[in-house]
Design an enzyme around this catalytic site. Structure first.
Site, PDB file in Angstrom:
ATOM      1  N   SER A  91     -18.782  81.403  17.350  1.00 26.33           N
ATOM      2  CA  SER A  91     -18.266  81.644  16.369  1.00 26.33           C
ATOM      3  C   SER A  91     -17.013  82.641  15.761  1.00 26.33           C
ATOM      4  CB  SER A  91     -19.079  81.246  15.956  1.00 26.33           C
ATOM      5  OG  SER A  91     -19.679  81.846  15.589  1.00 26.33           O
ATOM      6  N   GLU A 143     -14.891  82.979  13.003  1.00 29.49           N
ATOM      7  CA  GLU A 143     -14.609  81.997  11.538  1.00 29.49           C
ATOM      8  C   GLU A 143     -13.139  82.734  10.936  1.00 29.49           C
ATOM      9  OE1 GLU A 143     -17.692  83.988   9.051  1.00 29.49           O
ATOM     10  OE2 GLU A 143     -15.740  84.807   7.160  1.00 29.49           O
ATOM     11  N   ASP A 174     -19.377  85.088  -4.547  1.00 29.69           N
ATOM     12  CA  ASP A 174     -19.319  86.286  -5.751  1.00 29.69           C
ATOM     13  C   ASP A 174     -18.789  85.534  -6.817  1.00 29.69           C
ATOM     14  OD1 ASP A 174     -20.313  87.970  -4.269  1.00 29.69           O
ATOM     15  OD2 ASP A 174     -19.317  88.023  -3.151  1.00 29.69           O
ATOM     16  N   TYR A 192     -28.041  90.524   6.079  1.00 33.55           N
ATOM     17  CA  TYR A 192     -27.554  91.771   5.414  1.00 33.55           C
ATOM     18  C   TYR A 192     -28.561  92.538   6.692  1.00 33.55           C
ATOM     19  CZ  TYR A 192     -24.693  88.865   2.013  1.00 33.55           C
ATOM     20  OH  TYR A 192     -24.278  88.491   1.820  1.00 33.55           O
ATOM     21  N   ASP A 212     -34.426  92.279  -0.765  1.00 33.30           N
ATOM     22  CA  ASP A 212     -33.495  91.425  -0.099  1.00 33.30           C
ATOM     23  C   ASP A 212     -34.334  90.944   1.274  1.00 33.30           C
ATOM     24  OD1 ASP A 212     -30.510  90.418  -0.113  1.00 33.30           O
ATOM     25  OD2 ASP A 212     -30.530  92.453   1.851  1.00 33.30           O
ATOM     26  N   PHE A 266     -12.549  97.304   2.254  1.00 31.12           N
ATOM     27  CA  PHE A 266     -13.464  96.046   2.847  1.00 31.12           C
ATOM     28  C   PHE A 266     -14.862  96.380   2.803  1.00 31.12           C
ATOM     29  CE2 PHE A 266     -14.171  91.714   5.412  1.00 31.12           C
ATOM     30  CZ  PHE A 266     -13.558  91.235   3.781  1.00 31.12           C
ATOM     31  N   HIS A 285     -20.793  85.627  16.243  1.00 26.39           N
ATOM     32  CA  HIS A 285     -19.685  84.973  15.110  1.00 26.39           C
ATOM     33  C   HIS A 285     -18.496  86.656  15.097  1.00 26.39           C
ATOM     34  CE1 HIS A 285     -18.435  82.698  12.100  1.00 26.39           C
ATOM     35  NE2 HIS A 285     -18.902  83.639  11.084  1.00 26.39           N
TER      36      HIS A 285
HETATM   37  P1  FAD Z   1     -28.444  85.385  -1.737  1.00 27.61           P
HETATM   38  O1  FAD Z   1     -29.160  85.587  -0.550  1.00 27.61           O
HETATM   39  O2  FAD Z   1     -28.520  84.648  -3.082  1.00 27.61           O
HETATM   40  O3  FAD Z   1     -28.634  87.048  -2.080  1.00 27.61           O
HETATM   41  C1  FAD Z   1     -27.526  87.274  -3.213  1.00 27.61           C
HETATM   42  C2  FAD Z   1     -28.111  88.975  -3.727  1.00 27.61           C
HETATM   43  O4  FAD Z   1     -28.702  88.585  -4.766  1.00 27.61           O
HETATM   44  C3  FAD Z   1     -28.995  90.118  -2.917  1.00 27.61           C
HETATM   45  O5  FAD Z   1     -28.600  90.811  -2.723  1.00 27.61           O
HETATM   46  C4  FAD Z   1     -30.201  89.106  -2.652  1.00 27.61           C
HETATM   47  O6  FAD Z   1     -31.005  90.194  -2.509  1.00 27.61           O
HETATM   48  C5  FAD Z   1     -30.461  88.870  -4.475  1.00 27.61           C
HETATM   49  N1  FAD Z   1     -31.562  87.836  -4.251  1.00 27.61           N
HETATM   50  C6  FAD Z   1     -31.770  86.560  -4.063  1.00 27.61           C
HETATM   51  N2  FAD Z   1     -32.697  85.889  -4.607  1.00 27.61           N
HETATM   52  C7  FAD Z   1     -32.839  86.666  -5.741  1.00 27.61           C
HETATM   53  C8  FAD Z   1     -33.626  86.156  -6.838  1.00 27.61           C
HETATM   54  N3  FAD Z   1     -34.308  85.385  -6.695  1.00 27.61           N
HETATM   55  N4  FAD Z   1     -33.341  87.335  -7.882  1.00 27.61           N
HETATM   56  C9  FAD Z   1     -33.494  88.103  -7.528  1.00 27.61           C
HETATM   57  N5  FAD Z   1     -32.256  88.706  -6.853  1.00 27.61           N
HETATM   58  C10 FAD Z   1     -32.659  87.596  -5.749  1.00 27.61           C
HETATM   59  N6  FAD Z   1     -18.658  85.064   0.120  1.00 27.61           N
HETATM   60  C11 FAD Z   1     -17.270  83.708  -0.133  1.00 27.61           C
HETATM   61  O7  FAD Z   1     -17.013  83.478  -1.352  1.00 27.61           O
HETATM   62  N7  FAD Z   1     -17.186  82.602   0.383  1.00 27.61           N
HETATM   63  C12 FAD Z   1     -17.616  83.350   1.508  1.00 27.61           C
HETATM   64  O8  FAD Z   1     -16.959  82.054   2.212  1.00 27.61           O
HETATM   65  C13 FAD Z   1     -18.121  83.760   2.857  1.00 27.61           C
HETATM   66  N8  FAD Z   1     -18.796  83.757   3.226  1.00 27.61           N
HETATM   67  C14 FAD Z   1     -19.894  84.251   4.195  1.00 27.61           C
HETATM   68  C15 FAD Z   1     -19.815  84.674   5.377  1.00 27.61           C
HETATM   69  C16 FAD Z   1     -21.399  85.565   5.320  1.00 27.61           C
HETATM   70  C17 FAD Z   1     -21.101  85.308   7.886  1.00 27.61           C
HETATM   71  C18 FAD Z   1     -21.707  86.484   4.899  1.00 27.61           C
HETATM   72  C19 FAD Z   1     -22.804  87.426   5.320  1.00 27.61           C
HETATM   73  C20 FAD Z   1     -20.898  86.786   3.892  1.00 27.61           C
HETATM   74  C21 FAD Z   1     -19.747  85.653   3.632  1.00 27.61           C
HETATM   75  N9  FAD Z   1     -19.400  85.780   1.898  1.00 27.61           N
HETATM   76  C22 FAD Z   1     -18.701  84.112   0.735  1.00 27.61           C
HETATM   77  C23 FAD Z   1     -20.242  86.814   0.313  1.00 27.61           C
HETATM   78  C24 FAD Z   1     -21.190  86.191  -0.152  1.00 27.61           C
HETATM   79  O9  FAD Z   1     -20.889  85.453  -0.857  1.00 27.61           O
HETATM   80  C25 FAD Z   1     -21.784  87.711  -0.929  1.00 27.61           C
HETATM   81  O10 FAD Z   1     -22.142  89.283  -0.564  1.00 27.61           O
HETATM   82  C26 FAD Z   1     -22.636  86.719  -1.947  1.00 27.61           C
HETATM   83  O11 FAD Z   1     -23.132  88.515  -3.195  1.00 27.61           O
HETATM   84  C27 FAD Z   1     -23.783  86.764  -1.342  1.00 27.61           C
HETATM   85  O12 FAD Z   1     -23.981  85.803  -1.432  1.00 27.61           O
HETATM   86  P2  FAD Z   1     -25.204  85.561  -0.308  1.00 27.61           P
HETATM   87  O13 FAD Z   1     -25.235  83.965   0.025  1.00 27.61           O
HETATM   88  O14 FAD Z   1     -25.781  86.295   0.856  1.00 27.61           O
HETATM   89  O15 FAD Z   1     -26.621  85.289  -1.365  1.00 27.61           O
END
Ligand code: FAD
Length: 279
Positions: free
Chosen positions: A8, A10, A101, A137, A150, A208, A258
């Protein structure tokens, strides 16, 4: 080597009409690789969201499977509900569900704080309509309180209904293999597809990587630095190390690859050619 490893690819939504034109021709070239889907990133906090929609719908009109990324931070449930409905209406079947973020200066985290809450919300609103991808991650998320936390956060996303995961890019094979073993030990059974970042410019990659917590191993860093401004050598070495990583991942049973294309066709095409994934 298997020629059947699914891939896939991106993109990020282009900012200008020239960028959109360029992405069209990039996409036409990359479509030759027959990816399972093209995904399109989504900016938390609103800035690029309209461009994500445009790009996703264009990909769909071209007849490819499009997977929009959807981040929840800074949004209300109503806003996310409206986006999901729009995607459903356009025949989108796959979503990459993320926390995202917040841009600096934006304070309100919105109604859904973590990606597991978004996954649960998508399932509650749309049942099994979407195939849901989440982020993983292998080197752990930079904000994670601990590796264990995590991993448990990743499990919560899967338990909430994620079908598969795409990883942050990494250059340490062992990090992926260890993460996968840890997931298996926790009973997490979804496919975890490695995210692959081709290397074309070392200085950009280094900046980055620092920001997103992906490690460039010392031996690679030293070697890239030794090339100075010699971009041909950087590209050649980058192609060697990343194709070697991909070969090892495929041999280790990775369920797919990916590619973070950065909206360029050449680096992903070159890697797939090396890997025999061109048909
Ligand atoms: P989560 O899974 O919610 O985790 C975020 C953090 O919070 C982690 O450190 C986790 O350990 C912690 N955590 C989770 N639940 C809890 C809880 N209940 N209490 C305390 N801590 C907790 N960003 C964008 O803005 N746009 C995009 O299109 C985008 N695409 C991405 C695609 C991929 C494949 C990847 C790997 C990343 C992408 N990102 C994107 C970046 C991503 O949004 C960031 O890494 C963001 O900081 C975390 O998103 P997540 O969905 O992994 O968050």
């Amino acid at each position: 080597m298997s020629t059947k490893t699914p891939i896939s690819i991106e993109f990020f939504p282009p900012q200008t009409s020239e960028g959109a034109d360029k992405l069209r021709s990039t996409r036409a070239k990359l479509a030759e690789l027959k990816p399972e889907f093209f995904s399109v990133t989504f900016g938390a906090g609103g800035s690029t969201q309209a461009r994500t929609f445009e790009t996703v719908f264009e990909i769909r009109r071209e007849g490819h499977e499009a997977a929009p990324h959807l981040s929840c931070i800074g949004s209300t449930r109503d806003q996310i509900r409206a986006i999901l409905q729009r995607y459903k209406d356009e025949g989108i079947r796959r979503i990459v569900a993320l926390r995202g973020d917040l841009p600096s200066g934006v304070g309100d985290p919105g109604e859904l704080r973590y990606a597991n809450e978004l996954v649960a919300f998508i399932r509650a609103e749309t049942g099994s309509h979407f195939h849901i991808e989440v982020a993983a991650y292998p080197e752990y998320h930079p904000q994670a309180r601990s590796p264990r936390d995590d991993l448990l956060a990743f499990k919560r996303k899967v338990d909430a209904g994620a079908d598969s995961a795409i990883t942050q890019y990494f250059y340490n094979l062992d990090a992926y293999l260890h993460f996968r073993d840890e997931c298996t030990a926790l009973g997490i059974g979804v496919p975890i597809v490695p995210g692959i970042m081709p290397i074309v410019s070392f200085s950009k990659l280094a900046r980055f990587s620092d920001a997103c917590g992906a490690e460039i191993p010392r031996w690679m860093r030293r070697k890239f630095e030794s090339f100075g401004d010699d971009s041909d050598s950087i590209k050649a070495f980058g192609l060697d190390v990343v194709s070697d990583l991909c070969e090892k991942l495929i041999a280790a049973g990775a369920p797919g690859l990916h590619f973070y294309s950065m909206n360029q066709a050449g680096p992903t095409m070159a890697l797939c050619a090396r890997l025999g994934l061109t048909n």
